[in-house]
Scaffold this motif. Structure first.
Motif, PDB file in Angstrom:
ATOM      1  N   LYS A  27       0.891  -1.607   0.306  1.00 47.43           N
ATOM      2  CA  LYS A  27      -0.284  -0.136  -0.216  1.00 47.43           C
ATOM      3  C   LYS A  27       0.762   1.541   0.227  1.00 47.43           C
ATOM      4  CE  LYS A  27      -0.851   2.259   4.263  1.00 47.43           C
ATOM      5  NZ  LYS A  27      -1.802   2.476   5.028  1.00 47.43           N
ATOM      6  N   SER A  28       1.676   1.115   0.973  1.00 43.21           N
ATOM      7  CA  SER A  28       2.405   2.713   0.321  1.00 43.21           C
ATOM      8  C   SER A  28       3.520   2.736   0.153  1.00 43.21           C
ATOM      9  CB  SER A  28       4.106   2.323   2.137  1.00 43.21           C
ATOM     10  OG  SER A  28       3.135   2.108   3.453  1.00 43.21           O
ATOM     11  N   LEU A  29       3.786   1.189  -1.050  1.00 45.68           N
ATOM     12  CA  LEU A  29       5.075   2.072  -2.708  1.00 45.68           C
ATOM     13  C   LEU A  29       3.835   2.431  -3.115  1.00 45.68           C
ATOM     14  CD1 LEU A  29       7.104  -1.127  -2.284  1.00 45.68           C
ATOM     15  CD2 LEU A  29       7.642   1.835  -2.489  1.00 45.68           C
ATOM     16  N   THR A  30       2.573   1.433  -2.663  1.00 47.10           N
ATOM     17  CA  THR A  30       1.603   2.127  -4.077  1.00 47.10           C
ATOM     18  C   THR A  30       0.770   3.557  -4.454  1.00 47.10           C
ATOM     19  OG1 THR A  30       0.048   0.039  -4.589  1.00 47.10           O
ATOM     20  CG2 THR A  30      -1.036   1.441  -5.331  1.00 47.10           C
ATOM     21  N   ASN A  31       0.576   4.185  -2.915  1.00 46.87           N
ATOM     22  CA  ASN A  31      -0.402   5.758  -3.508  1.00 46.87           C
ATOM     23  C   ASN A  31       1.591   6.187  -3.372  1.00 46.87           C
ATOM     24  OD1 ASN A  31      -2.288   5.027  -2.242  1.00 46.87           O
ATOM     25  ND2 ASN A  31      -2.016   4.707   0.189  1.00 46.87           N
ATOM     26  N   ARG A  32       2.912   5.832  -2.722  1.00 48.51           N
ATOM     27  CA  ARG A  32       3.523   7.427  -3.082  1.00 48.51           C
ATOM     28  C   ARG A  32       3.673   7.129  -4.476  1.00 48.51           C
ATOM     29  NH1 ARG A  32       4.639   5.269   1.375  1.00 48.51           N
ATOM     30  NH2 ARG A  32       5.572   7.011   3.613  1.00 48.51           N
ATOM     31  N   GLY A  48       1.098  -5.212 -10.648  1.00 49.62           N
ATOM     32  CA  GLY A  48       1.062  -4.870  -9.088  1.00 49.62           C
ATOM     33  C   GLY A  48       0.816  -4.722  -7.689  1.00 49.62           C
ATOM     34  N   ALA A  49      -0.091  -3.476  -8.075  1.00 46.27           N
ATOM     35  CA  ALA A  49      -0.334  -2.282  -7.282  1.00 46.27           C
ATOM     36  C   ALA A  49      -1.289  -3.161  -6.483  1.00 46.27           C
ATOM     37  CB  ALA A  49      -0.482  -0.720  -7.955  1.00 46.27           C
ATOM     38  N   LEU A  50      -1.662  -2.411  -5.554  1.00 45.41           N
ATOM     39  CA  LEU A  50      -2.277  -2.591  -4.370  1.00 45.41           C
ATOM     40  C   LEU A  50      -3.637  -2.074  -4.650  1.00 45.41           C
ATOM     41  CD1 LEU A  50      -3.969  -4.389  -1.769  1.00 45.41           C
ATOM     42  CD2 LEU A  50      -3.187  -2.318  -0.562  1.00 45.41           C
ATOM     43  N   TRP A  51      -5.373  -3.048  -4.629  1.00 39.69           N
ATOM     44  CA  TRP A  51      -6.182  -2.610  -4.988  1.00 39.69           C
ATOM     45  C   TRP A  51      -7.104  -2.644  -3.286  1.00 39.69           C
ATOM     46  CZ3 TRP A  51      -7.884   1.300  -7.258  1.00 39.69           C
ATOM     47  CH2 TRP A  51      -8.764   1.124  -8.204  1.00 39.69           C
ATOM     48  N   VAL A 277       7.146   0.276 -13.285  1.00 47.08           N
ATOM     49  CA  VAL A 277       7.795  -0.216 -11.940  1.00 47.08           C
ATOM     50  C   VAL A 277       6.814  -1.432 -11.507  1.00 47.08           C
ATOM     51  CG1 VAL A 277       6.861   1.077 -10.349  1.00 47.08           C
ATOM     52  CG2 VAL A 277       8.967  -0.559 -10.058  1.00 47.08           C
ATOM     53  N   ARG A 278       7.222  -2.571 -11.273  1.00 43.92           N
ATOM     54  CA  ARG A 278       7.559  -3.839 -10.618  1.00 43.92           C
ATOM     55  C   ARG A 278       6.675  -3.444  -8.937  1.00 43.92           C
ATOM     56  NH1 ARG A 278       3.601  -8.458 -11.287  1.00 43.92           N
ATOM     57  NH2 ARG A 278       4.046  -8.212 -13.197  1.00 43.92           N
ATOM     58  N   LEU A 279       6.076  -3.366  -8.147  1.00 39.83           N
ATOM     59  CA  LEU A 279       5.201  -2.876  -7.241  1.00 39.83           C
ATOM     60  C   LEU A 279       5.747  -4.264  -5.637  1.00 39.83           C
ATOM     61  CD1 LEU A 279       3.053  -0.478  -6.758  1.00 39.83           C
ATOM     62  CD2 LEU A 279       5.915   0.121  -7.305  1.00 39.83           C
ATOM     63  N   VAL A 300       4.238 -20.860   8.052  1.00 43.17           N
ATOM     64  CA  VAL A 300       3.944 -20.370   7.058  1.00 43.17           C
ATOM     65  C   VAL A 300       4.893 -19.545   6.206  1.00 43.17           C
ATOM     66  CG1 VAL A 300       2.503 -18.042   6.464  1.00 43.17           C
ATOM     67  CG2 VAL A 300       2.204 -20.624   8.377  1.00 43.17           C
ATOM     68  N   SER A 301       4.499 -20.149   4.962  1.00 43.08           N
ATOM     69  CA  SER A 301       5.718 -19.449   3.983  1.00 43.08           C
ATOM     70  C   SER A 301       5.229 -18.090   3.182  1.00 43.08           C
ATOM     71  CB  SER A 301       6.294 -20.000   2.724  1.00 43.08           C
ATOM     72  OG  SER A 301       6.578 -21.287   3.278  1.00 43.08           O
ATOM     73  N   ILE A 302       5.186 -16.495   2.893  1.00 44.03           N
ATOM     74  CA  ILE A 302       5.229 -15.917   2.322  1.00 44.03           C
ATOM     75  C   ILE A 302       5.993 -15.683   1.302  1.00 44.03           C
ATOM     76  CG2 ILE A 302       4.753 -12.767   2.228  1.00 44.03           C
ATOM     77  CD1 ILE A 302       3.243 -14.982   4.634  1.00 44.03           C
ATOM     78  N   LEU A 303       4.902 -15.575  -0.418  1.00 43.79           N
ATOM     79  CA  LEU A 303       6.083 -15.590  -1.810  1.00 43.79           C
ATOM     80  C   LEU A 303       6.088 -13.990  -1.777  1.00 43.79           C
ATOM     81  CD1 LEU A 303       3.103 -18.291  -3.353  1.00 43.79           C
ATOM     82  CD2 LEU A 303       5.735 -18.782  -2.385  1.00 43.79           C
ATOM     83  N   ASP A 304       7.534 -14.187  -2.879  1.00 44.06           N
ATOM     84  CA  ASP A 304       7.302 -12.941  -3.044  1.00 44.06           C
ATOM     85  C   ASP A 304       8.034 -11.877  -2.906  1.00 44.06           C
ATOM     86  OD1 ASP A 304       6.830 -13.745  -6.174  1.00 44.06           O
ATOM     87  OD2 ASP A 304       4.688 -12.832  -5.606  1.00 44.06           O
ATOM     88  N   TRP A 305       8.915 -12.524  -1.451  1.00 49.34           N
ATOM     89  CA  TRP A 305       9.667 -11.798  -0.579  1.00 49.34           C
ATOM     90  C   TRP A 305      10.714 -10.775  -1.553  1.00 49.34           C
ATOM     91  CZ3 TRP A 305       7.502 -11.540   4.608  1.00 49.34           C
ATOM     92  CH2 TRP A 305       8.007 -10.277   5.392  1.00 49.34           C
ATOM     93  N   PRO A 306      10.725  -9.903  -1.082  1.00 48.32           N
ATOM     94  CA  PRO A 306      12.249  -9.008  -2.167  1.00 48.32           C
ATOM     95  C   PRO A 306      13.324  -9.131  -1.196  1.00 48.32           C
ATOM     96  CG  PRO A 306      10.750  -7.754  -1.057  1.00 48.32           C
ATOM     97  CD  PRO A 306      10.110  -8.379  -0.974  1.00 48.32           C
ATOM     98  N   GLU A 307      14.275  -8.951  -1.186  1.00 39.99           N
ATOM     99  CA  GLU A 307      15.778  -9.573  -1.128  1.00 39.99           C
ATOM    100  C   GLU A 307      16.211  -8.970   0.063  1.00 39.99           C
ATOM    101  OE1 GLU A 307      20.145 -11.738  -1.399  1.00 39.99           O
ATOM    102  OE2 GLU A 307      18.904 -11.250  -3.225  1.00 39.99           O
ATOM    103  N   HIS A 308      16.022  -7.096  -0.782  1.00 40.11           N
ATOM    104  CA  HIS A 308      16.497  -6.261  -0.592  1.00 40.11           C
ATOM    105  C   HIS A 308      15.337  -5.235  -0.502  1.00 40.11           C
ATOM    106  CE1 HIS A 308      20.525  -7.471  -0.358  1.00 40.11           C
ATOM    107  NE2 HIS A 308      20.346  -7.529  -1.397  1.00 40.11           N
ATOM    108  N   THR A 309      14.914  -3.758   0.260  1.00 38.38           N
ATOM    109  CA  THR A 309      13.857  -3.803   0.440  1.00 38.38           C
ATOM    110  C   THR A 309      13.555  -2.179   1.477  1.00 38.38           C
ATOM    111  OG1 THR A 309      11.321  -3.325   0.484  1.00 38.38           O
ATOM    112  CG2 THR A 309      12.674  -5.130   1.982  1.00 38.38           C
TER     113      THR A 309
END
Length: 471
Positions: A27-32, A48-51, A277-279, A300-309
């Motif tokens: 959400k923070s990246l989508t809005n910025r 890949g923005a949040l709706w 950009v892909r968010l 529990v696993s979270i997919l698409d977790w960035p290595e650096h952020t």
């Protein structure tokens, strides 16, 4: 498990909970990125923005200021993950002639007379859009949900006045609703924003980092840039770092100086580059699913977790091991493995969350289920969020038989919750997920208005129900 009369019975865990979860975009990246796309030198594509409710409000807001935007649903399996195409606001603002000379951005067309902006309960909309309106020279009236009137706006209103805008407040001073009016032609000539020197804006940033981010986002679009001074301890520093990184990705450099409780940033006038950009995945929204593993002894696993952020939620990598939860990351997947005894085997924690305050309700749920006492510090600014989160956390823990106490900027969890009941969400999405986590260990617990999670994660109930091991 159904939503009935705004009461949702949270599913309890039969044993260790497992699952693989793909959380929508940040959400923070989508809005910025939507704000910067409105000021950019060409069209941008946000993949890949949040709706969610918050991002829909932001999209409507930038459109009201003259941007054009189109939402595309590339993935039929999730209505909360979308692509957003944004074309910038191309009309002649009250400072366009100077802006053209300094930033190279040409804006043509007719100005909007008065924009109407619904902020809902979104902090980013009510803090980011008024400065955006000033940078574009658009007069706009801002309103929102009744509960939004309680969220502090005085710092932002003062900053806009320092930039030369006229603010008409329609309710209590320093809160919604209010109108931002652009100065007349004669008045603008003496406006700080129209000056031949860089305008200096001084604010008290101790209430929210959003005030800092809101002003940094528009700095490069002002004719002479912006020099921002922020007094007081700056909370949620990770979000300011995210803002600076978003600007850097679009060719804008922010120069920063920090001295004690005084932070200073200088943003030179420059074109804001269009961008495709892909968010990243929203790591803060991933927190409750990691918590499910922690309190049930599951995995529990979270997919698409960035290595650096720069996201605040990446702090879970450091926080979870302190609780006794094993964390691993491999090929973009982050996995949490809770201790064999679940909540009873979790360690207590003494944690400063001043830089990552939004994680507090999720960490608070884990602490409220642990048999060891815990303390979360540096979170006084959370009293001005969707609700007074410190007060709400203490109230709900004690309602469920636990003990907790809050002071000015910290909360202590003294004994665990013991009985089910109704957890109030206070129209706060993070308090709603707080209740869902507790429900894993307290069969029969219900959450009022779980649908408030639509603010940032519309698919929460479906994603939560997809975890294996639920009753």
């Amino acid at each position: 498990m159904s939503i009935s009369d705004s009461l949702w019975e949270a599913p309890a865990a039969r044993g260790p909970v497992t699952g693989k979860i793909r959380v929508p975009g940040s959400k923070s990246l989508t809005n910025r990125e939507m704000v910067l796309s409105t000021l950019a030198d060409g069209p941008s594509l946000l993949r890949g923005a949040l709706w969610s409710r918050d991002t829909q409000l932001m999209l409507d807001a930038i459109k009201s200021l003259g941007a054009k935007a189109k939402v595309v649903l590339p993935d039929s399996t999730s209505t909360s993950r979308v692509d957003i195409e944004v074309s910038p606001a191309h009309y002649l603002s009250w400072r366009a002639n100077t802006a053209q000379a300094t930033s190279g951005c040409e804006r043509t067309g007719s100005a909007i007379t008065l924009a109407e902006v619904d902020c809902g309960l979104s902090g980013t909309v009510m803090r980011f859009i008024p400065p955006l309106a000033v940078s574009l020279g658009v007069s706009a009236r801002f309103d929102g949900d009744p509960q939004a009137y309680l969220r502090p706006q005085a710092t932002l209103i003062d900053a806009l006045r320092q930039l030369g805008a006229v603010i008409v407040e329609h309710g209590d001073p320093g809160s919604l609703p209010f109108t931002v009016q652009m100065p007349s032609e004669s008045a603008r000539l003496s406006s700080p924003a129209e000056s031949l020197t860089t305008p200096v804006v001084t604010i008290d940033s101790s209430g929210s980092s959003q005030f800092v981010s809101a002003l940094l986002l528009i700095g490069a679009a002002l004719p002479q840039g912006l020099f921002l001074r922020a007094r007081g301890k700056l909370p949620s520093l990770a979000h300011v770092e995210m803002t600076i990184d978003c600007l850097a990705q679009r060719g804008v450099t922010v120069h920063q100086v920090k001295s004690g409780y005084l932070n200073e940033w200088k943003v030179d006038p420059a074109p804001i580059a269009m961008r495709s950009v892909r968010l990243e995945t929203d790591l803060s929204n991933a927190g409750p699913f990691l918590a499910a593993a922690a309190v049930t002894g599951g995995e529990v696993s979270i997919l698409d977790w960035p290595e650096h952020t720069t996201q605040a939620g990446d702090a879970w990598r450091e926080i979870m091991p302190r609780l006794g939860v094993k964390i691993s990351w491999e090929n973009g997947t982050l996995t949490a493995r809770g201790p064999a005894g679940g909540a009873s085997a979790l360690h207590g924690i003494d944690c400063d969350l001043s830089a990552y305050g939004e994680l507090t309700p999720t960490l608070g749920a884990i602490c409220a289920l642990s048999s060891e006492p815990s303390r979360i510090r540096g979170i006084g600014h959370l009293r001005g969020h969707e609700t007074d989160r410190l007060k709400a956390l203490v109230t709900e823990v004690e309602r469920l038989g636990g003990r907790a106490r809050a002071s000015r900027d910290e909360i202590e969890f003294l004994s665990p919750v013991t009985k089910p009941g109704v957890v109030e969400s206070y129209h706060d999405h993070r308090m709603a997920t707080f209740g869902a986590i507790l429900g894993l260990k307290l069969p029969g617990l219900r959450v009022r208005e779980i649908e408030t999670t639509a603010k940032t994660l519309p698919d929460f109930v479906q994603l939560w129900s997809s975890l294996e091991g639920l009753a």
